[in-house]
Design a protein around this motif. Structure first.
Motif, PDB file in Angstrom:
ATOM      1  N   ILE A 198      -7.749   4.284  -5.483  1.00 18.49           N
ATOM      2  CA  ILE A 198      -6.800   3.974  -4.408  1.00 18.49           C
ATOM      3  C   ILE A 198      -5.568   4.866  -4.495  1.00 18.49           C
ATOM      4  CG2 ILE A 198      -5.305   2.169  -3.459  1.00 18.49           C
ATOM      5  CD1 ILE A 198      -7.452   0.143  -4.178  1.00 18.49           C
ATOM      6  N   GLY A 236       1.113   0.289  -5.582  1.00 19.41           N
ATOM      7  CA  GLY A 236       0.150  -0.085  -4.549  1.00 19.41           C
ATOM      8  C   GLY A 236      -1.118  -0.660  -5.149  1.00 19.41           C
ATOM      9  N   GLY A 296      -4.350   7.493  -1.622  1.00 19.65           N
ATOM     10  CA  GLY A 296      -3.018   7.329  -1.058  1.00 19.65           C
ATOM     11  C   GLY A 296      -2.158   8.571  -1.065  1.00 19.65           C
ATOM     12  N   HIS A 325      -3.995  -4.026   1.803  1.00 24.48           N
ATOM     13  CA  HIS A 325      -4.373  -2.669   2.198  1.00 24.48           C
ATOM     14  C   HIS A 325      -5.201  -2.716   3.477  1.00 24.48           C
ATOM     15  CE1 HIS A 325      -3.234  -0.389  -1.497  1.00 24.48           C
ATOM     16  NE2 HIS A 325      -3.353  -1.580  -2.048  1.00 24.48           N
ATOM     17  N   PRO A 336       0.808  -1.216   0.000  1.00 27.00           N
ATOM     18  CA  PRO A 336       0.000   0.000   0.000  1.00 27.00           C
ATOM     19  C   PRO A 336       0.844   1.269   0.000  1.00 27.00           C
ATOM     20  CG  PRO A 336      -0.771  -1.552   1.664  1.00 27.00           C
ATOM     21  CD  PRO A 336       0.535  -2.067   1.179  1.00 27.00           C
TER      22      PRO A 336
END
Length: 540
Positions: free
Chosen positions: A337, A190, A341, A230, A57
């Motif tokens: 995502i 990730g 992030g 994650h 992640p």
């Protein structure tokens, strides 16, 4: 770890281009301890023939591993390290970090623009993917490349994520595998599901085996993939329909900052103008400005709201505890995502994640666009003679759709397909089709991507879904009872106590309307001759 015994092979029937992990990968889960420690212990076992993927992640220490382990290891061997990144903003942050670790005196001398333009830092070079061909064509760089120990492809989902608007993405991937076969290739991301299959195919197809003059046994190659799941438990998931829905929430708590990602420059600018001085808007055209350079170097922004596009969604860190809300408009898991992030979370830090619930008309439009693109690929597959290619090329030109120029390129008198773009289009086509067929919903998919129970929705969300199903329509008696229960749940979630909870099954429309108002919900219950209707009073 690399020495662990591999699990037995399983045979699974699946649709082509669906989520899966090709057999070429040796998957090594990192369950306990820092990611850096596990990778460091395995480093002596890495070989150029076996590419490495670090699929962990955002914020798990991938880049720190490059700075603190790979770089010193390369320097100890008297070799070089090449770091390839997606965005200019990301490469600028990396350059500052490299100069700091190598004690480069230029760190105090170079301006932000000077850092952005500099690629050569002695044993380390930092380039974007777009600059790979130029580096390889530079004759003066040949000795440096020959002495390369590691090449790190940061944010390697770039190959798929940018394929729809970059016709050279598959060319860059071929160069990565073919021209750097002598060095250890480290792919970091990730979000890997979009790129797992293309990466495996490219490494198998383009890797150049070293020549040997003595026959010898060579163990089969493998793609070493380190993974860590994650953890999205720090996020509270909410949905919105339009950016204007967020404006009251932003104004309600001026001390909370917002990071807002939009899928359209025009939409982002319009929203930014509506917020006025509270908002800073940035896109790809902002690169090199004072505001842009400040965010890259300080990893924070001064205004209450930063509205941006995908120009900031890869690798740029925002480290600011005042940022309490992230809003995203995206139609795929990778983009969502990656945007999430960008805000690095501290210990025990909580974030409100607002995701745009794309309406079916938007999903339908994007499905039709994918369908149209796939038709063009099918036409190319049917070409067998030079005149067929010329006719297709002319038709693409006459179509007037600039996106087609990124899906095909002309060479040697014929058209060649952008295979990475095709892979992405097929995956999105399948995803949109599932939603349109009623097999799933966009909200359900988002919840699944983030590891949330898609059936475990808040009372507010359930009331919203109820309204969408019965919008201004007469409610049957059974639905009146369901509405009473939903309003009671929302009232409780708002921190309010019903003085007569035992009377909920008998609540009149006036009591329900009163409770909806007190809970701050934009609905009321109108009644005429015993007929109830749930009516929206304002935008939430």
């Amino acid at each position: 770890m690399l020495s662990d015994k591999k699990p037995p092979m399983r045979v699974i029937v699946r649709p082509e281009h669906s989520d899966h992990i090709p057999a070429f990968y040796n998957n090594i889960p990192i369950r306990d301890g820092p990611v850096l420690d596990c990778l460091k212990s395995d480093l002596p076992l890495w070989q150029p023939k076996n590419p490495v993927m670090i699929n962990t992640p955002p914020g798990s220490g991938k880049t720190t591993f490059v700075y603190d382990v790979l770089l010193p290891n390369a320097l100890e061997q008297g070799k070089n390290l090449l770091l390839v990144s997606n965005r200019v903003a990301l490469s600028s942050q990396q350059k500052f970090a490299i100069m700091e670790r190598t004690h480069d005196p230029r760190k105090k001398l170079l301006t932000d623009e000077g850092v952005r333009l500099t690629e050569d830092f002695g044993p380390v070079r930092i380039v974007t993917y777009h600059r790979l061909p130029a580096l390889l064509h530079d004759k003066a760089a040949v000795p440096w490349i020959t002495n390369l120990a590691y090449i790190v492809f940061d944010e390697c989902h770039f190959f798929a994520a940018d394929a729809l608007f970059n016709s050279n993405a598959d060319y860059y991937l071929r160069l990565a595998c073919q021209r750097f076969s002598h060095s250890i290739r480290v792919y970091m991301t990730g979000t890997s599901l979009d790129i797992l299959e293309p990466l495996a195919d490219a490494e198998l197809k383009y890797y150049r085996h070293p020549r040997t003059f003595v026959p010898q046994y060579v163990p089969p190659r493998e793609f070493i993939r380190y993974t860590r799941s994650h953890d999205f438990s720090s996020y509270s998931l909410h949905f919105f329909r339009d950016l204007s829905d967020l404006q009251p929430k932003i104004l309600e708590k001026p001390h909370e900052k917002w990071l807002v990602f939009t899928d359209s420059k025009e939409r982002g600018r319009t929203f930014g103008r509506a917020l006025g001085s509270k908002c800073l808007y940035l896109d790809a055209d902002s690169k090199g400005t004072t505001e842009w350079n400040s965010i890259v170097s300080s990893k924070r922004f001064e205004q209450q709201v930063l509205v941006t596009t995908s120009a900031l969604d890869n690798g740029v860190d925002i480290i600011d505890p005042a940022v309490k809300n992230i809003a995203v408009i995206a139609d795929n898991r990778t983009s969502l995502i990656q945007m999430m992030g960008r805000k690095r979370l501290g210990k025990s830090e909580k974030i409100n994640l607002w995701v745009c619930d794309l309406p079916k008309r938007t999903i339908s439009s994007r499905f039709q666009q994918c369908d149209s693109w796939l038709d063009w690929y099918a036409r190319l597959d049917r070409c067998t003679l030079p005149e067929h290619y010329r006719k297709l090329e002319q038709d693409i030109w006459n179509e007037g759709d600039s996106s087609l120029f990124n899906l095909f390129r002309l060479g040697q008198g014929r058209l060649f397909p952008n295979e990475l773009a095709y892979h992405v289009i097929v995956r999105r086509h399948l995803f949109f089709k599932k939603i349109l067929n009623g097999e799933t919903t966009f909200k359900r998919e988002v919840a699944t991507w983030l590891g949330f129970n898609p059936d475990d929705t808040s009372g507010r969300e359930r009331l919203y879904n109820f309204y969408r199903n019965w919008e201004d329509q007469p409610l049957p008696e059974s639905q009146k009872n369901e509405l009473r229960e939903l309003v009671a749940l929302c009232y409780q979630e708002a921190g309010l106590n019903d003085p007569h909870p035992d009377r909920v099954p008998a609540h009149s429309n006036r009591i329900l309307a009163k409770h909806l108002h007190e809970a701050g919900l934009p609905y009321t219950v109108e009644a005429e001759k015993g007929v109830w209707r749930l009516v929206r009073t304002s935008e939430d």
